[in-house]
Write a protein that holds these residues in place. Structure first.
Motif, mmCIF file in Angstrom:
data_model
loop_
_atom_site.group_PDB
_atom_site.id
_atom_site.type_symbol
_atom_site.label_atom_id
_atom_site.label_comp_id
_atom_site.label_asym_id
_atom_site.label_seq_id
_atom_site.Cartn_x
_atom_site.Cartn_y
_atom_site.Cartn_z
ATOM 1 N N ALA A 46 29.227 -39.756 -17.091
ATOM 2 C CA ALA A 46 29.816 -38.644 -16.464
ATOM 3 C C ALA A 46 29.683 -37.419 -17.261
ATOM 4 O O ALA A 46 28.904 -36.299 -16.710
ATOM 5 C CB ALA A 46 31.590 -38.688 -16.508
ATOM 6 N N LYS A 47 29.478 -37.223 -18.770
ATOM 7 C CA LYS A 47 28.858 -36.367 -19.488
ATOM 8 C C LYS A 47 27.322 -36.134 -19.127
ATOM 9 O O LYS A 47 27.204 -34.782 -19.211
ATOM 10 C CB LYS A 47 29.132 -36.703 -20.906
ATOM 11 N N ASP A 48 26.832 -37.059 -18.984
ATOM 12 C CA ASP A 48 25.241 -36.969 -18.760
ATOM 13 C C ASP A 48 25.156 -36.176 -17.402
ATOM 14 O O ASP A 48 24.253 -35.386 -16.906
ATOM 15 C CB ASP A 48 24.556 -38.247 -18.744
ATOM 16 N N TYR A 49 25.865 -36.525 -16.323
ATOM 17 C CA TYR A 49 25.681 -36.000 -15.026
ATOM 18 C C TYR A 49 26.041 -34.403 -15.043
ATOM 19 O O TYR A 49 25.536 -33.829 -14.302
ATOM 20 C CB TYR A 49 26.680 -36.763 -14.017
ATOM 21 N N ILE A 50 27.076 -34.198 -15.851
ATOM 22 C CA ILE A 50 27.475 -32.593 -15.814
ATOM 23 C C ILE A 50 26.289 -31.764 -16.472
ATOM 24 O O ILE A 50 25.724 -30.701 -15.884
ATOM 25 C CB ILE A 50 28.486 -32.372 -16.990
ATOM 26 N N GLN A 51 25.572 -32.564 -17.375
ATOM 27 C CA GLN A 51 24.324 -31.926 -17.838
ATOM 28 C C GLN A 51 23.309 -31.883 -16.914
ATOM 29 O O GLN A 51 22.605 -30.783 -16.675
ATOM 30 C CB GLN A 51 23.816 -32.643 -19.206
ATOM 31 N N LYS A 52 23.122 -32.741 -16.176
ATOM 32 C CA LYS A 52 22.208 -32.758 -15.027
ATOM 33 C C LYS A 52 22.461 -31.668 -13.839
ATOM 34 O O LYS A 52 21.595 -31.057 -13.568
ATOM 35 C CB LYS A 52 21.965 -34.121 -14.475
ATOM 36 N N MET A 53 23.694 -31.610 -13.617
ATOM 37 C CA MET A 53 24.001 -30.623 -12.465
ATOM 38 C C MET A 53 23.970 -29.299 -13.128
ATOM 39 O O MET A 53 23.710 -28.472 -12.452
ATOM 40 C CB MET A 53 25.668 -30.797 -12.091
ATOM 41 N N ALA A 54 24.186 -28.920 -14.495
ATOM 42 C CA ALA A 54 24.335 -27.617 -15.055
ATOM 43 C C ALA A 54 23.053 -27.002 -14.831
ATOM 44 O O ALA A 54 22.975 -25.771 -14.853
ATOM 45 C CB ALA A 54 24.809 -27.783 -16.508
ATOM 46 N N VAL A 55 21.814 -27.733 -14.677
ATOM 47 C CA VAL A 55 20.611 -27.210 -14.529
ATOM 48 C C VAL A 55 20.346 -26.336 -13.355
ATOM 49 O O VAL A 55 19.649 -25.586 -12.995
ATOM 50 C CB VAL A 55 19.376 -28.488 -14.779
ATOM 51 N N HIS A 56 21.142 -26.953 -12.193
ATOM 52 C CA HIS A 56 21.097 -26.387 -10.952
ATOM 53 C C HIS A 56 22.118 -25.417 -10.530
ATOM 54 O O HIS A 56 22.100 -24.988 -9.375
ATOM 55 C CB HIS A 56 21.195 -27.513 -9.850
ATOM 56 N N PHE A 57 22.997 -24.861 -11.375
ATOM 57 C CA PHE A 57 23.901 -23.884 -11.142
ATOM 58 C C PHE A 57 24.029 -22.724 -12.293
ATOM 59 O O PHE A 57 23.481 -23.024 -13.157
ATOM 60 C CB PHE A 57 25.334 -24.536 -11.105
ATOM 61 N N PRO A 58 24.438 -21.553 -11.898
ATOM 62 C CA PRO A 58 24.297 -20.536 -12.871
ATOM 63 C C PRO A 58 25.486 -21.122 -13.992
ATOM 64 O O PRO A 58 26.114 -21.580 -13.979
ATOM 65 C CB PRO A 58 25.322 -19.480 -12.074
ATOM 66 N N PRO A 59 25.231 -20.527 -15.426
ATOM 67 C CA PRO A 59 25.837 -20.838 -16.483
ATOM 68 C C PRO A 59 27.246 -20.364 -16.383
ATOM 69 O O PRO A 59 27.400 -19.076 -15.759
ATOM 70 C CB PRO A 59 25.033 -20.241 -17.642
ATOM 71 N N ASP A 60 27.840 -20.914 -17.039
ATOM 72 C CA ASP A 60 29.428 -20.372 -17.298
ATOM 73 C C ASP A 60 30.211 -20.176 -16.195
ATOM 74 O O ASP A 60 31.095 -19.159 -16.248
ATOM 75 C CB ASP A 60 29.392 -19.053 -18.331
ATOM 76 N N SER A 61 30.036 -21.077 -15.294
ATOM 77 C CA SER A 61 30.794 -20.911 -13.897
ATOM 78 C C SER A 61 30.964 -22.328 -13.160
ATOM 79 O O SER A 61 30.198 -23.177 -13.483
ATOM 80 C CB SER A 61 30.095 -19.907 -12.928
ATOM 81 N N LEU A 62 32.018 -22.622 -12.335
ATOM 82 C CA LEU A 62 32.161 -23.546 -11.590
ATOM 83 C C LEU A 62 30.659 -23.666 -10.964
ATOM 84 O O LEU A 62 30.276 -22.769 -9.971
ATOM 85 C CB LEU A 62 33.343 -23.685 -11.006
ATOM 86 N N PRO A 63 30.310 -25.070 -10.718
ATOM 87 C CA PRO A 63 29.532 -25.197 -9.617
ATOM 88 C C PRO A 63 30.013 -25.033 -8.278
ATOM 89 O O PRO A 63 31.240 -25.371 -7.893
ATOM 90 C CB PRO A 63 29.177 -26.849 -9.925
ATOM 91 N N ARG A 64 29.032 -24.286 -7.637
ATOM 92 C CA ARG A 64 29.349 -23.956 -6.055
ATOM 93 C C ARG A 64 28.368 -24.816 -5.232
ATOM 94 O O ARG A 64 27.254 -24.298 -4.819
ATOM 95 C CB ARG A 64 29.609 -22.393 -5.921
ATOM 96 N N PHE A 65 28.716 -25.771 -4.761
ATOM 97 C CA PHE A 65 28.064 -26.425 -3.639
ATOM 98 C C PHE A 65 27.723 -25.785 -2.371
ATOM 99 O O PHE A 65 28.859 -25.113 -1.757
ATOM 100 C CB PHE A 65 28.334 -27.959 -3.458
ATOM 101 N N HIS A 66 26.624 -25.803 -1.618
ATOM 102 C CA HIS A 66 26.677 -25.323 -0.210
ATOM 103 C C HIS A 66 27.608 -25.943 0.508
ATOM 104 O O HIS A 66 28.023 -25.761 1.695
ATOM 105 C CB HIS A 66 25.158 -25.275 -0.019
ATOM 106 N N LEU A 67 27.374 -27.644 0.448
ATOM 107 C CA LEU A 67 27.906 -28.500 1.085
ATOM 108 C C LEU A 67 28.668 -30.039 0.604
ATOM 109 O O LEU A 67 27.669 -30.348 -0.394
ATOM 110 C CB LEU A 67 27.258 -28.646 2.455
ATOM 111 N N LEU A 68 29.670 -30.300 0.510
ATOM 112 C CA LEU A 68 30.198 -31.499 -0.052
ATOM 113 C C LEU A 68 30.385 -32.485 1.468
ATOM 114 O O LEU A 68 31.279 -32.077 2.292
ATOM 115 C CB LEU A 68 31.363 -31.598 -0.741
ATOM 116 N N LEU A 69 29.865 -33.510 1.485
ATOM 117 C CA LEU A 69 30.001 -34.539 2.588
ATOM 118 C C LEU A 69 31.032 -35.504 1.976
ATOM 119 O O LEU A 69 30.537 -36.462 1.149
ATOM 120 C CB LEU A 69 28.743 -35.035 2.946
ATOM 121 N N LEU A 70 32.120 -35.508 2.455
ATOM 122 C CA LEU A 70 33.118 -36.600 1.883
ATOM 123 C C LEU A 70 33.621 -37.603 2.827
ATOM 124 O O LEU A 70 33.513 -37.636 4.091
ATOM 125 C CB LEU A 70 34.427 -35.547 1.673
#
Length: 240
Positions: free
Chosen positions: A114-138
């Motif tokens: 989980a910690k590793d995935y947060i680091q991998k996600m962070a590369v793709h989103f602006p810093p210091d804010s919640l990730p905002r996905f274009h789409l989540l398929l649930l």
């Protein structure tokens, strides 16, 4: 609260068509605006829908970045690996590469993954804010869970991390990682796509009876929410 649209179509085939046309439109808008399309995938029946439908859409595949709403901490070769299913069913069918999938490290514990995935996600989103996905398929299970957020589980109230580990999943395998509700509800769009009479009761409980089940808590704060259902899954909500 997010605007919610319920689309009821005659058959699973029409659910797949409606879902993938909507994905095509959302991807086009995202790529035109942001030069990238960030989408979160789920497992279960959704893997079949996307395997059938995505090869038929028109999109700039090179701009796609594919994340996971949740994932089982198992080897990629396992039938329980959501990434493993997409790897075998989509790569080579549509022009996606393994590098476009942002995936967990299955060799770690759930907590470390989980910690590793947060680091991998962070590369793709602006810093210091919640990730905002274009789409989540649930997806939604028969108990009303979505992602790996299960009824009455403490993770329903988790707000301190983007991705949380779960080691006591009531549905095997027990060890998983999942997006948390702050991230889910920060998405620009969330889509549930469900088929079959086996989903009819839980669809009614969530959409008509408004029981406070996990799937009912998906309410993008500044985005759209779609439910795409076939007639069988919508059997108990047609008088809404």
């Amino acid at each position: 609260m997010s605007p919610k649209e319920v689309k009821i179509v005659p058959s699973e085939e029409e659910v797949i068509k409606t879902l993938c046309e909507l994905i095509q439109d959302i991807a086009r808008t995202a790529i035109q605006r942001d030069d990238v399309f960030k989408v979160g995938l789920s497992g279960g029946s959704l893997t079949k829908f996307l395997t059938v439908g995505l090869p038929k859409i028109e999109t700039d595949w090179a701009k796609w970045r594919l994340f996971f709403c949740d994932e089982r901490v198992v080897p990629v070769e396992s039938a329980d690996s959501t990434y493993g299913v997409y790897k075998s069913s989509l790569i080579g069918i549509v022009p996606l590469t393994e590098e476009q999938f942002i995936k967990i490290d299955p060799h770690l514990t759930a907590e470390e993954a989980a910690k590793d995935y947060i680091q991998k996600m962070a590369v793709h989103f602006p810093p210091d804010s919640l990730p905002r996905f274009h789409l989540l398929l649930l997806g939604m299970g028969p108990d009303g869970h979505t992602c790996s957020l299960f009824p009455d589980h403490r993770l329903l109230e988790e707000t301190s991390v983007w991705v949380a580990p779960i080691t006591n999943s009531p549905k095997p395998p027990a060890s998983r990682i999942t997006l948390t509700f702050p991230v889910v509800n920060n998405a620009e769009c969330c889509i549930f796509a469900l088929t079959g009479a086996g989903k009819a009761d839980i669809v009614k409980r969530v959409l008509k009876d408004e029981e406070p089940l996990p799937a009912a808590r998906v309410k993008p704060t500044d985005g759209k929410l779609y439910w795409i259902l076939d007639n069988s899954a919508a059997a108990h909500i047609t008088d809404m």
